[in-house]
Design a protein around this motif. Structure first.
Motif, PDB file in Angstrom:
ATOM      1  N   TYR A   1      60.455  28.530  19.950  1.00  0.00           N
ATOM      2  CA  TYR A   1      60.941  29.309  18.810  1.00  0.00           C
ATOM      3  C   TYR A   1      62.351  29.435  18.690  1.00  0.00           C
ATOM      4  O   TYR A   1      63.179  29.409  17.618  1.00  0.00           O
ATOM      5  CB  TYR A   1      60.110  30.705  18.698  1.00  0.00           C
ATOM      6  CG  TYR A   1      60.421  31.337  17.353  1.00  0.00           C
ATOM      7  CD1 TYR A   1      59.980  31.192  16.094  1.00  0.00           C
ATOM      8  CD2 TYR A   1      61.344  32.368  17.566  1.00  0.00           C
ATOM      9  CE1 TYR A   1      60.354  31.742  15.036  1.00  0.00           C
ATOM     10  CE2 TYR A   1      61.877  33.239  16.333  1.00  0.00           C
ATOM     11  CZ  TYR A   1      61.347  32.859  15.357  1.00  0.00           C
ATOM     12  OH  TYR A   1      61.557  33.454  13.920  1.00  0.00           O
TER      13      TYR A   1
ATOM     14  N   PHE B   1      60.446  36.967  14.667  1.00  0.00           N
ATOM     15  CA  PHE B   1      59.756  36.377  16.011  1.00  0.00           C
ATOM     16  C   PHE B   1      58.480  37.136  16.390  1.00  0.00           C
ATOM     17  O   PHE B   1      57.657  36.649  16.827  1.00  0.00           O
ATOM     18  CB  PHE B   1      60.693  36.637  17.172  1.00  0.00           C
ATOM     19  CG  PHE B   1      60.145  36.102  18.510  1.00  0.00           C
ATOM     20  CD1 PHE B   1      59.842  35.009  18.869  1.00  0.00           C
ATOM     21  CD2 PHE B   1      60.012  37.336  19.503  1.00  0.00           C
ATOM     22  CE1 PHE B   1      59.104  34.810  20.153  1.00  0.00           C
ATOM     23  CE2 PHE B   1      59.604  37.181  20.647  1.00  0.00           C
ATOM     24  CZ  PHE B   1      59.033  35.725  20.979  1.00  0.00           C
TER      25      PHE B   1
ATOM     26  N   TYR C   1      55.565  35.929  14.144  1.00  0.00           N
ATOM     27  CA  TYR C   1      55.059  34.867  14.376  1.00  0.00           C
ATOM     28  C   TYR C   1      54.410  34.691  16.060  1.00  0.00           C
ATOM     29  O   TYR C   1      53.288  34.294  16.004  1.00  0.00           O
ATOM     30  CB  TYR C   1      56.071  33.629  14.540  1.00  0.00           C
ATOM     31  CG  TYR C   1      56.570  33.223  13.269  1.00  0.00           C
ATOM     32  CD1 TYR C   1      55.581  32.741  12.302  1.00  0.00           C
ATOM     33  CD2 TYR C   1      57.899  33.013  12.942  1.00  0.00           C
ATOM     34  CE1 TYR C   1      56.132  32.360  11.045  1.00  0.00           C
ATOM     35  CE2 TYR C   1      58.287  32.707  11.474  1.00  0.00           C
ATOM     36  CZ  TYR C   1      57.374  32.137  10.793  1.00  0.00           C
ATOM     37  OH  TYR C   1      57.774  31.909   9.372  1.00  0.00           O
TER      38      TYR C   1
END
Length: 90
Positions: A23, A58, A61
């Motif tokens: 990520y 972040f 997700y």
């Protein structure tokens, strides 16, 4: 069932670490144009604001990844231990 959950948790730790690394690398690659274009013109407070937005994305997700990982894992473990192993013994 307890051993399957332990194995799933061990796999989850590695999957979560891999998700985190992928990520953040993808985030910097994807936003590099904006970093180059706007970073020199921003103050430190604005940079921290952008970092905060990245961290919030972040977290969202990562929570989604965690939810779907454990949903699929728990359903799979339940089906295996309650239905498949029961059919083998019958």
């Amino acid at each position: 069932m307890k051993t399957s959950l332990k194995k799933a948790f061990a796999f989850y730790k590695y999957a979560a670490l891999l998700f985190t690394i992928i990520y953040w690398v993808y985030l910097f690659i994807d936003d590099w144009i904006f970093i180059e274009k706007y970073a020199a013109d921003m103050s430190t407070i604005q940079k921290l604001d952008h970092l905060t937005v990245w961290l919030i994305y972040f977290a969202v997700y990562f929570l989604g990844f965690t939810f779907y990982f454990w949903l699929i894992t728990l359903i799979s473990i339940f089906v295996y231990h309650k239905l498949i192993t029961r059919k083998k013994t019958i």
